[in-house]
Design a protein around this motif. Structure first.
Motif, PDB file in Angstrom:
ATOM      1  N   UNK A 181      -0.724 -24.876 -25.967  1.00  0.00           N
ATOM      2  CA  UNK A 181      -0.219 -23.537 -26.256  1.00  0.00           C
ATOM      3  C   UNK A 181      -1.360 -22.635 -26.729  1.00  0.00           C
ATOM      4  N   UNK A 182      -1.170 -21.348 -26.532  1.00  0.00           N
ATOM      5  CA  UNK A 182      -2.077 -20.358 -27.097  1.00  0.00           C
ATOM      6  C   UNK A 182      -1.500 -19.912 -28.427  1.00  0.00           C
ATOM      7  N   UNK A 183      -2.321 -19.927 -29.463  1.00  0.00           N
ATOM      8  CA  UNK A 183      -1.837 -19.550 -30.784  1.00  0.00           C
ATOM      9  C   UNK A 183      -2.669 -18.398 -31.336  1.00  0.00           C
ATOM     10  N   UNK A 184      -2.078 -17.675 -32.268  1.00  0.00           N
ATOM     11  CA  UNK A 184      -2.797 -16.617 -32.965  1.00  0.00           C
ATOM     12  C   UNK A 184      -2.325 -16.588 -34.402  1.00  0.00           C
ATOM     13  N   UNK A 185      -2.890 -15.661 -35.178  1.00  0.00           N
ATOM     14  CA  UNK A 185      -2.545 -15.562 -36.589  1.00  0.00           C
ATOM     15  C   UNK A 185      -1.374 -14.638 -36.825  1.00  0.00           C
ATOM     16  N   UNK A 186      -1.287 -14.138 -38.042  1.00  0.00           N
ATOM     17  CA  UNK A 186      -0.155 -13.297 -38.421  1.00  0.00           C
ATOM     18  C   UNK A 186      -0.143 -11.967 -37.684  1.00  0.00           C
ATOM     19  N   UNK A 187      -1.315 -11.443 -37.346  1.00  0.00           N
ATOM     20  CA  UNK A 187      -1.401 -10.177 -36.628  1.00  0.00           C
ATOM     21  C   UNK A 187      -2.079 -10.394 -35.277  1.00  0.00           C
ATOM     22  N   UNK A 188      -1.740  -9.556 -34.304  1.00  0.00           N
ATOM     23  CA  UNK A 188      -2.315  -9.681 -32.963  1.00  0.00           C
ATOM     24  C   UNK A 188      -3.662  -8.957 -32.911  1.00  0.00           C
ATOM     25  N   UNK A 189      -4.730  -9.658 -32.596  1.00  0.00           N
ATOM     26  CA  UNK A 189      -6.059  -9.045 -32.576  1.00  0.00           C
ATOM     27  C   UNK A 189      -6.297  -8.207 -31.325  1.00  0.00           C
ATOM     28  N   UNK A 190      -7.272  -7.309 -31.387  1.00  0.00           N
ATOM     29  CA  UNK A 190      -7.671  -6.539 -30.213  1.00  0.00           C
ATOM     30  C   UNK A 190      -8.188  -7.480 -29.133  1.00  0.00           C
ATOM     31  N   UNK A 191      -7.801  -7.226 -27.913  1.00  0.00           N
ATOM     32  CA  UNK A 191      -8.247  -8.054 -26.800  1.00  0.00           C
ATOM     33  C   UNK A 191      -7.275  -9.146 -26.421  1.00  0.00           C
ATOM     34  N   UNK A 192      -6.242  -9.387 -27.250  1.00  0.00           N
ATOM     35  CA  UNK A 192      -5.291 -10.453 -26.957  1.00  0.00           C
ATOM     36  C   UNK A 192      -4.504 -10.162 -25.687  1.00  0.00           C
ATOM     37  N   UNK A 193      -4.141  -8.899 -25.467  1.00  0.00           N
ATOM     38  CA  UNK A 193      -3.371  -8.539 -24.272  1.00  0.00           C
ATOM     39  C   UNK A 193      -4.114  -8.912 -22.997  1.00  0.00           C
ATOM     40  N   UNK A 194      -5.414  -8.653 -22.969  1.00  0.00           N
ATOM     41  CA  UNK A 194      -6.202  -8.980 -21.784  1.00  0.00           C
ATOM     42  C   UNK A 194      -6.260 -10.485 -21.561  1.00  0.00           C
ATOM     43  N   UNK A 195      -6.490 -11.238 -22.631  1.00  0.00           N
ATOM     44  CA  UNK A 195      -6.530 -12.694 -22.524  1.00  0.00           C
ATOM     45  C   UNK A 195      -5.192 -13.228 -22.016  1.00  0.00           C
ATOM     46  N   UNK A 196      -4.101 -12.762 -22.566  1.00  0.00           N
ATOM     47  CA  UNK A 196      -2.778 -13.214 -22.145  1.00  0.00           C
ATOM     48  C   UNK A 196      -2.528 -12.890 -20.676  1.00  0.00           C
ATOM     49  N   UNK A 197      -2.884 -11.680 -20.262  1.00  0.00           N
ATOM     50  CA  UNK A 197      -2.668 -11.270 -18.878  1.00  0.00           C
ATOM     51  C   UNK A 197      -3.437 -12.164 -17.924  1.00  0.00           C
TER      52      UNK A 197
END
Length: 280
Positions: A181-197
């Motif tokens: 799975x891809x995990x992140x912290x409490x807030x979504x960091x800049x650049x996450x949308x591009x990585x997810x896409x």
């Protein structure tokens, strides 16, 4: 710059690296490298022990990470959360003990349970209201009962062969269905949308293929029932007005059956093409 934690070894490492490469990111050339910078894509990769990734991400030291759902749950790190299943590294967690001794999780009350995932197992048993004495082990959990270290075990089960060879019988419910799975912290960091896409594009490419075929125009509605596609097929006219060309995305696992069904309907010149990446 997005800081990404990647498994440095183990069953998840190779497929995670392949997936990131297919998504257009630079990987490490030397397996001993612990850090790789990819300035073109504005990311940095940190190669860490899979068990530690949830801790680094949950604490905010790194922005996102790839790890197993089992490892995420086992870490019990409040700040870390799953945001995307990645479709590889699947595993199932079950209890096992001496044949005939256990029938339900409640039978473990007050006994010793060996596992390599004490946080995961403890949380599950807390939900079930069952108190046990956990015995943390790093490996060879299936030997714990035979060697007298534990009364039962909680471990990864594939076919169950390893547990049966150790004289154990699986019982009780599934603790967890895990995968990468891809995990992140409490807030979504800049650049996450591009990585997810990008990662979602890779997942689509792995799960689907393109089928192109020619078909009498009068049979289009029947063909669409066989292969409706994700949204709808692309249909183009041919020089012969009685025929059309069709292009459609089909799940990879069903492609041969779909080809057979289309051919039986009357489709011809049926071609299958792999998808290397996608944006849907």
């Amino acid at each position: 710059m997005l800081r990404i934690a990647v498994p440095n070894k183990g069953s998840l490492a190779e497929t995670a690296a392949e997936m990131l490469a297919e998504a257009g990111y630079i990987g490490r050339r030397d397996p001993k490298d612990l850090f790789v910078s990819d300035p073109v894509n504005d990311v940095e990769f940190f190669y860490l022990r899979p068990k530690d990734i949830a801790t680094y991400v949950g604490s905010g030291a790194l922005d996102v990470g790839i790890t197993g759902r089992d490892l995420l749950r086992d870490a019990r790190m409040p700040g870390a959360r799953e945001i995307e299943a990645l479709g590889f590294g699947g595993s199932t967690f079950r209890f096992a003990g001496a044949p005939g001794r256990f029938g339900a999780v409640a039978d473990l009350e007050g006994l010793r349970v060996a596992t390599a995932y004490p946080g995961l197992v403890d949380a599950f048993l807390d939900e079930q209201g069952v108190a046990v004495d956990l015995v943390p082990l790093d490996g060879a959990v299936e030997s714990a009962v035979q060697l007298g270290v534990a009364d039962a075990v909680a471990d990864v089960v594939s076919t169950g062969t390893t547990l049966r060879q150790a004289g154990l019988e699986i019982f009780g419910p599934v603790l967890l269905e895990s995968e990468a799975v891809l995990i992140t912290g409490a807030t979504e960091p800049d650049g996450l949308d591009t990585l997810l896409r990008r990662l979602r594009g890779v997942l689509v490419a792995r799960r689907y293929v393109l089928i192109d075929y020619d078909l009498p125009a009068a049979l289009v509605e029947d063909a669409v029932k066989i292969a409706p596609g994700i949204e709808s097929p692309t249909i183009s006219p041919l020089r012969d007005a009685a025929w059309v060309a069709v292009r459609v995305m089909v799940p990879r696992g069903t492609v041969n059956q779909v080809m057979d069904d289309l051919y039986a309907l009357g489709a011809r010149a049926i071609l299958v093409t792999a998808i290397h990446n996608a944006r849907l």
